[in-house]
Design an enzyme around this catalytic site. Structure first.
Site, short mmCIF file in Angstrom:
data_model
loop_
_atom_site.label_atom_id
_atom_site.label_comp_id
_atom_site.label_asym_id
_atom_site.label_seq_id
_atom_site.Cartn_x
_atom_site.Cartn_y
_atom_site.Cartn_z
N ILE A 1 45.33 43.48 46.10
CA ILE A 1 44.10 43.78 45.25
C ILE A 1 44.13 44.35 43.51
O ILE A 1 44.30 45.54 43.89
CB ILE A 1 42.55 43.93 45.75
CG1 ILE A 1 42.10 43.09 47.18
CG2 ILE A 1 41.75 43.74 44.70
CD1 ILE A 1 41.67 41.67 46.84
N LYS A 2 44.41 43.80 42.86
CA LYS A 2 43.70 43.84 41.76
C LYS A 2 43.38 43.54 40.69
O LYS A 2 42.48 42.63 40.71
CB LYS A 2 45.81 43.50 40.58
CG LYS A 2 45.72 43.73 39.11
CD LYS A 2 46.32 42.54 38.46
CE LYS A 2 46.42 43.26 37.41
NZ LYS A 2 46.47 42.41 35.97
N GLN A 3 42.05 44.88 40.26
CA GLN A 3 41.22 45.36 39.79
C GLN A 3 41.39 46.23 38.52
O GLN A 3 42.12 46.96 38.85
CB GLN A 3 40.20 46.01 40.85
CG GLN A 3 38.63 45.98 40.88
CD GLN A 3 38.41 45.00 40.26
OE1 GLN A 3 38.79 44.42 39.12
NE2 GLN A 3 37.59 44.22 41.36
#
Length: 352
Positions: A238-240
């Site tokens: 996950i990129k956040q």
């Protein structure tokens, strides 16, 4: 980079970040990055052996190889922010080969970029560094701007380019999010069938999320829920964006909340807010990589090192830094990425 240099870069925040003890989610509850992370977390999952191989290839490349952490160079801004705005400060990156050269010289785990960039250099570089092909983009030429993502190619095309993984963006909260969730979940299913890992740019977009001069699109509670949706469609990574505020649900007055979300599971410390994001990634089963953000010039090095410390101490898996690296001279870009990696290599910086 010596720990003293990291402390100097953190400045007045050094004590609050390096000595912080997290009393929200205990670190014992997390699936922490480690050399055997794939065996511990993914071996019993539905991911087939080729996906496990791809996930391992990303984690075992570059300066952070074998640590469980990741430093990824993303360069899709030519579409997302216009090529002129992205590359004017350093025009050499209009040539896509230089993007790959930067990732290699910096010892990145992988390079994430567009079909066009990777297609131009695939035969020369696909076997030298893991490729993450970004499947969709907001093409940015539509006026007024809409929060939509358009598929620029197929999963099969990414596989033919020699990709180790595919990436995609969903703008959770936007009017187009339903279609994006369906489209990306189907693409990720196909990518897993072909043996590629999946990376989700797990962003929130809605003008209603901005209230009283505060942008709650980066609130811990709202981004945390976006992460939870992302791992539900089986994103492996996950990129956040790092959370810089909290209480978005309560301020905007929507969604379902519990007072414990704000009194027990988070605090004002940025490490605790980031840990809430990690917890929503199935307690770290999907690695959380936080984004570096736009370049602000002279402060980029200190800000990026600070972000790396927050992510690492929260239980995250690394940083994905683009503009702050490629919008400066090549050697300085390499040095900045090395500084990020040095945080993850520093044994003195541990889980809070």
């Amino acid at each position: 980079m010596p720990i003293q240099k990291i402390q100097d870069l953190l400045g007045k925040d050094a004590e609050s970040l390096l000595a912080h003890k997290c009393e929200t989610f205990s670190k014992d509850l997390l699936h922490n990055p480690s050399p055997d992370f794939i065996d511990k977390v993914f071996l019993d999952s539905n991911r087939n052996p080729q996906v496990l191989k791809s996930l391992t290839a990303i984690r075992n490349h570059g300066r952070l190889a074998g640590t469980g952490y990741m430093s990824i160079l993303p360069v899709d801004q030519g579409i997302e922010h216009t090529a002129g705005a992205s590359f004017s400060k350093n025009p050499m990156y209009f040539d896509p080969e230089n993007i790959i050269k930067l990732a290699l010289e910096a010892g990145s785990n992988a390079v994430a970029t567009t079909f066009g960039v990777l297609a131009a250099v695939a035969r020369k570089y696909a076997h030298k560094i893991p490729f993450i092909v970004k499947l969709n983009h907001n093409e940015l030429l539509t006026y007024p701007t809409k929060y939509d993502q358009i598929m620029f190619g197929s999963v099969e095309d990414a596989w033919n380019l020699g990709a180790t993984a595919v990436g995609a963006t969903i703008y959770f909260g936007s009017e187009q999010s339903d279609g994006q969730i369906i489209e990306v979940s189907q693409a990720f299913e196909r990518a897993h069938e072909l043996g590629m890992a999946t990376v989700l740019w797990c962003y929130t977009r809605n003008n209603a999320f901005k209230k009283d001069g505060v942008n709650y699109e980066t609130a811990a509670d709202i981004t945390g829920q976006a992460n939870h949706l992302g791992v539900t469609i089986q994103a492996d990574i996950i990129k956040q964006k790092l959370p810089d505020v909290n209480g978005g649900f309560t301020k905007i007055d929507f969604g379902k909340t519990d007072p414990l979300m704000y009194s027990k599971l988070t605090s004002d410390n940025p490490i605790d807010m980031c840990r809430y994001q990690v917890a929503n990634c199935f307690m770290g089963r999907a690695g959380l990589i936080n984004s570096g953000g736009e370049s602000n010039g002279a402060s980029d090095l200190a800000e990026t090192v600070k972000h790396a410390v927050i992510n690492k101490r929260a239980g995250g898996s690394g940083l994905i830094v683009g503009r702050r690296a490629f919008q400066r001279p090549f050697n300085e870009g390499v040095e900045l990425l090395h500084a990020v990696q040095d945080v993850y290599l520093a044994k003195e910086i541990d889980l809070a």
